[in-house]
Design a protein around this motif. Structure first.
Motif, PDB file in Angstrom:
ATOM      1  N   CYS A   1       0.858  -1.187   0.000  1.00 56.42           N
ATOM      2  CA  CYS A   1       0.000   0.000   0.000  1.00 56.42           C
ATOM      3  C   CYS A   1       0.894   1.237   0.000  1.00 56.42           C
ATOM      4  CB  CYS A   1      -0.903   0.030   1.232  1.00 56.42           C
ATOM      5  SG  CYS A   1      -2.118  -1.286   1.242  1.00 56.42           S
ATOM      6  N   ARG A   2       0.405   2.317  -0.620  1.00 54.58           N
ATOM      7  CA  ARG A   2       1.178   3.561  -0.679  1.00 54.58           C
ATOM      8  C   ARG A   2       0.578   4.564   0.295  1.00 54.58           C
ATOM      9  NH1 ARG A   2       5.243   5.063  -3.716  1.00 54.58           N
ATOM     10  NH2 ARG A   2       5.533   7.186  -4.407  1.00 54.58           N
ATOM     11  N   TYR A   3       1.456   5.193   1.084  1.00 52.49           N
ATOM     12  CA  TYR A   3       1.073   6.164   2.106  1.00 52.49           C
ATOM     13  C   TYR A   3       1.852   7.452   1.880  1.00 52.49           C
ATOM     14  CZ  TYR A   3      -0.416   1.934   4.551  1.00 52.49           C
ATOM     15  OH  TYR A   3      -1.007   0.754   4.889  1.00 52.49           O
ATOM     16  N   TYR A   4       1.380   8.528   2.513  1.00 48.78           N
ATOM     17  CA  TYR A   4       2.166   9.762   2.545  1.00 48.78           C
ATOM     18  C   TYR A   4       2.288  10.195   4.000  1.00 48.78           C
ATOM     19  CZ  TYR A   4       4.107  14.307   1.625  1.00 48.78           C
ATOM     20  OH  TYR A   4       4.953  15.381   1.606  1.00 48.78           O
ATOM     21  N   PHE A   5       3.502  10.610   4.364  1.00 52.48           N
ATOM     22  CA  PHE A   5       3.780  11.075   5.720  1.00 52.48           C
ATOM     23  C   PHE A   5       4.093  12.560   5.655  1.00 52.48           C
ATOM     24  CE2 PHE A   5       4.480   6.592   5.557  1.00 52.48           C
ATOM     25  CZ  PHE A   5       3.898   6.142   6.722  1.00 52.48           C
ATOM     26  N   ASN A   6       3.413  13.364   6.495  1.00 54.80           N
ATOM     27  CA  ASN A   6       3.560  14.820   6.444  1.00 54.80           C
ATOM     28  C   ASN A   6       4.877  15.298   7.050  1.00 54.80           C
ATOM     29  OD1 ASN A   6       3.195  14.873   9.259  1.00 54.80           O
ATOM     30  ND2 ASN A   6       1.045  15.472   9.118  1.00 54.80           N
ATOM     31  N   ASP A   7       5.047  16.622   7.129  1.00 55.72           N
ATOM     32  CA  ASP A   7       6.296  17.212   7.635  1.00 55.72           C
ATOM     33  C   ASP A   7       6.599  16.819   9.076  1.00 55.72           C
ATOM     34  OD1 ASP A   7       6.543  18.430   5.182  1.00 55.72           O
ATOM     35  OD2 ASP A   7       5.797  20.373   5.869  1.00 55.72           O
ATOM     36  N   ASP A   8       5.561  16.475   9.854  1.00 55.45           N
ATOM     37  CA  ASP A   8       5.760  16.041  11.238  1.00 55.45           C
ATOM     38  C   ASP A   8       5.963  14.530  11.344  1.00 55.45           C
ATOM     39  OD1 ASP A   8       5.472  18.634  12.319  1.00 55.45           O
ATOM     40  OD2 ASP A   8       3.291  18.448  12.203  1.00 55.45           O
ATOM     41  N   GLY A   9       5.833  13.821  10.220  1.00 55.51           N
ATOM     42  CA  GLY A   9       6.046  12.380  10.217  1.00 55.51           C
ATOM     43  C   GLY A   9       4.787  11.559  10.380  1.00 55.51           C
ATOM     44  N   TYR A  10       3.614  12.196  10.392  1.00 57.01           N
ATOM     45  CA  TYR A  10       2.373  11.452  10.580  1.00 57.01           C
ATOM     46  C   TYR A  10       1.744  11.078   9.250  1.00 57.01           C
ATOM     47  CZ  TYR A  10       2.676  12.561  15.469  1.00 57.01           C
ATOM     48  OH  TYR A  10       3.102  12.643  16.759  1.00 57.01           O
ATOM     49  N   MET A  11       1.141   9.882   9.209  1.00 54.87           N
ATOM     50  CA  MET A  11       0.424   9.404   8.042  1.00 54.87           C
ATOM     51  C   MET A  11      -0.779  10.316   7.815  1.00 54.87           C
ATOM     52  SD  MET A  11      -1.753   5.923   7.766  1.00 54.87           S
ATOM     53  CE  MET A  11      -3.073   6.684   8.704  1.00 54.87           C
ATOM     54  N   VAL A  12      -1.045  10.645   6.561  1.00 54.50           N
ATOM     55  CA  VAL A  12      -2.174  11.512   6.236  1.00 54.50           C
ATOM     56  C   VAL A  12      -3.351  10.680   5.749  1.00 54.50           C
ATOM     57  CG1 VAL A  12      -0.654  13.445   5.649  1.00 54.50           C
ATOM     58  CG2 VAL A  12      -1.464  11.910   3.841  1.00 54.50           C
ATOM     59  N   ASN A  13      -4.540  11.280   5.799  1.00 58.36           N
ATOM     60  CA  ASN A  13      -5.700  10.704   5.139  1.00 58.36           C
ATOM     61  C   ASN A  13      -6.576  11.846   4.647  1.00 58.36           C
ATOM     62  OD1 ASN A  13      -7.105  11.467   7.447  1.00 58.36           O
ATOM     63  ND2 ASN A  13      -7.178   9.434   8.279  1.00 58.36           N
ATOM     64  N   GLY A  14      -7.559  11.501   3.803  1.00 60.93           N
ATOM     65  CA  GLY A  14      -8.403  12.529   3.209  1.00 60.93           C
ATOM     66  C   GLY A  14      -7.709  13.192   2.025  1.00 60.93           C
ATOM     67  N   TRP A  15      -8.236  14.353   1.620  1.00 60.46           N
ATOM     68  CA  TRP A  15      -7.681  15.100   0.499  1.00 60.46           C
ATOM     69  C   TRP A  15      -6.377  15.767   0.905  1.00 60.46           C
ATOM     70  CZ3 TRP A  15      -9.178  14.542  -4.284  1.00 60.46           C
ATOM     71  CH2 TRP A  15     -10.484  14.110  -4.569  1.00 60.46           C
ATOM     72  N   GLN A  16      -5.374  15.668   0.029  1.00 58.40           N
ATOM     73  CA  GLN A  16      -4.065  16.294   0.276  1.00 58.40           C
ATOM     74  C   GLN A  16      -3.592  16.939  -1.020  1.00 58.40           C
ATOM     75  OE1 GLN A  16      -2.550  16.196   3.385  1.00 58.40           O
ATOM     76  NE2 GLN A  16      -4.387  15.109   4.072  1.00 58.40           N
ATOM     77  N   LYS A  17      -3.191  18.211  -0.928  1.00 61.51           N
ATOM     78  CA  LYS A  17      -2.564  18.865  -2.083  1.00 61.51           C
ATOM     79  C   LYS A  17      -1.064  18.809  -1.850  1.00 61.51           C
ATOM     80  CE  LYS A  17      -2.551  22.628  -5.243  1.00 61.51           C
ATOM     81  NZ  LYS A  17      -3.057  23.909  -5.672  1.00 61.51           N
ATOM     82  N   LEU A  18      -0.387  18.078  -2.703  1.00 59.63           N
ATOM     83  CA  LEU A  18       1.062  17.903  -2.597  1.00 59.63           C
ATOM     84  C   LEU A  18       1.677  18.465  -3.866  1.00 59.63           C
ATOM     85  CD1 LEU A  18       0.966  14.244  -1.220  1.00 59.63           C
ATOM     86  CD2 LEU A  18       1.236  16.355   0.088  1.00 59.63           C
ATOM     87  N   GLY A  19       2.399  19.545  -3.734  1.00 60.89           N
ATOM     88  CA  GLY A  19       2.900  20.252  -4.911  1.00 60.89           C
ATOM     89  C   GLY A  19       1.720  20.862  -5.634  1.00 60.89           C
ATOM     90  N   ASP A  20       1.606  20.583  -6.921  1.00 57.93           N
ATOM     91  CA  ASP A  20       0.490  21.112  -7.716  1.00 57.93           C
ATOM     92  C   ASP A  20      -0.641  20.102  -7.879  1.00 57.93           C
ATOM     93  OD1 ASP A  20       1.838  23.502  -8.138  1.00 57.93           O
ATOM     94  OD2 ASP A  20       2.869  22.740  -9.927  1.00 57.93           O
ATOM     95  N   ASP A  21      -0.520  18.936  -7.264  1.00 54.27           N
ATOM     96  CA  ASP A  21      -1.465  17.851  -7.504  1.00 54.27           C
ATOM     97  C   ASP A  21      -2.285  17.510  -6.268  1.00 54.27           C
ATOM     98  OD1 ASP A  21      -0.608  17.206 -10.263  1.00 54.27           O
ATOM     99  OD2 ASP A  21       1.278  16.694  -9.258  1.00 54.27           O
ATOM    100  N   TRP A  22      -3.526  17.039  -6.526  1.00 56.60           N
ATOM    101  CA  TRP A  22      -4.413  16.580  -5.455  1.00 56.60           C
ATOM    102  C   TRP A  22      -4.390  15.057  -5.390  1.00 56.60           C
ATOM    103  CZ3 TRP A  22      -6.699  19.210  -1.673  1.00 56.60           C
ATOM    104  CH2 TRP A  22      -6.800  20.593  -1.806  1.00 56.60           C
ATOM    105  N   TYR A  23      -4.371  14.546  -4.172  1.00 54.37           N
ATOM    106  CA  TYR A  23      -4.383  13.112  -3.895  1.00 54.37           C
ATOM    107  C   TYR A  23      -5.485  12.848  -2.877  1.00 54.37           C
ATOM    108  CZ  TYR A  23       0.407  13.185  -5.744  1.00 54.37           C
ATOM    109  OH  TYR A  23       1.507  13.338  -6.529  1.00 54.37           O
ATOM    110  N   TYR A  24      -5.933  11.583  -2.843  1.00 54.09           N
ATOM    111  CA  TYR A  24      -6.886  11.204  -1.793  1.00 54.09           C
ATOM    112  C   TYR A  24      -6.377   9.935  -1.118  1.00 54.09           C
ATOM    113  CZ  TYR A  24     -11.104  10.333   0.815  1.00 54.09           C
ATOM    114  OH  TYR A  24     -11.989  10.137   1.837  1.00 54.09           O
ATOM    115  N   PHE A  25      -6.374   9.975   0.224  1.00 59.42           N
ATOM    116  CA  PHE A  25      -5.953   8.836   1.040  1.00 59.42           C
ATOM    117  C   PHE A  25      -7.155   8.419   1.879  1.00 59.42           C
ATOM    118  CE2 PHE A  25      -2.323  11.362  -0.040  1.00 59.42           C
ATOM    119  CZ  PHE A  25      -1.344  10.435  -0.347  1.00 59.42           C
ATOM    120  N   ASP A  26      -7.525   7.133   1.813  1.00 63.28           N
ATOM    121  CA  ASP A  26      -8.708   6.675   2.553  1.00 63.28           C
ATOM    122  C   ASP A  26      -8.450   6.735   4.063  1.00 63.28           C
ATOM    123  OD1 ASP A  26      -7.271   4.349   3.251  1.00 63.28           O
ATOM    124  OD2 ASP A  26      -8.312   3.087   1.806  1.00 63.28           O
ATOM    125  N   GLU A  27      -9.464   6.342   4.859  1.00 63.35           N
ATOM    126  CA  GLU A  27      -9.345   6.458   6.321  1.00 63.35           C
ATOM    127  C   GLU A  27      -8.228   5.593   6.897  1.00 63.35           C
ATOM    128  OE1 GLU A  27     -12.606   3.377   5.675  1.00 63.35           O
ATOM    129  OE2 GLU A  27     -12.605   5.492   5.186  1.00 63.35           O
TER     130      GLU A  27
END
Length: 184
Positions: free
Chosen positions: A133-159
């Motif tokens: 599975c692919r995850y994204y970890f924010n600047d504080d190191g926490y896994m994200v969920n929901g809508w995320q704008k990273l750079g110029d692109d929008w991503y969605y991470f489920d619950e």
């Protein structure tokens, strides 16, 4: 005859326990299957896991029906009086020593889930592929969920923190995400 009846009863009980172990949790960043074991725990309520099936090292606990976990400083993280570290890097030395053999591993505190990669390191500001599975970890190191704008692109991470690809219905609207997770 008596031994056969006991053996059949044990097989039936094990089968019933195994069938009820698949757990889906909105809080966990992954689907988890807890494996039933013989119940042979020591006086602390823990048991050895020599093959490290849990990913937590060679010893862990199953308190109160929760998934396999470690006890930091002898305190169950699921108990109501357990204090969690506020930041991944502020983990106590005792906890670091206890979890040393368990890297990499998921960790959770009051702020969310994070992925520890070593004694003093964890993922931050990055994508990571963990258990297919692919995850994204924010600047504080926490896994994200929901809508995320990273750079110029929008991503969605489920619950569960999994990055969504392909077509997905979110809040009754259908979206299309490419194989890299970017919304088209």
């Amino acid at each position: 005859m008596r031994k056969s009846v006991k053996r059949i009863a044990v097989y039936v009980m094990c089968g019933m326990m195994t069938m009820g172990t698949l757990t889906f949790s909105a809080e966990a960043p992954f689907l988890m299957e807890a494996e039933a074991h013989s119940g042979r725990t020591d006086s602390s309520g823990g048991h050895k896991d020599n093959k490290n099936k849990s990913g937590l090292g060679s010893y862990h606990y199953h308190c109160g029906g929760y998934p396999a976990h470690l006890h930091t400083n002898g305190v169950c993280p699921y108990s109501s009086n357990a204090s969690q570290p506020a930041n991944p890097v502020k983990e106590t030395e005792a906890a670091k020593t206890e979890a040393k053999a368990a890297y990499p591993c998921w960790q959770q505190d009051n702020n969310g889930w994070w992925y520890q990669t070593g004694k003093d390191s964890y993922l931050k500001s990055t994508f990571a592929d963990i258990n297919d599975c692919r995850y994204y970890f924010n600047d504080d190191g926490y896994m994200v969920n929901g809508w995320q704008k990273l750079g110029d692109d929008w991503y969605y991470f489920d619950e569960s923190g999994h990055m969504v690809t392909g077509y997905a219905t979110i809040d009754k609207k259908t979206y299309n995400f490419d194989t890299d997770g970017k919304m088209k």
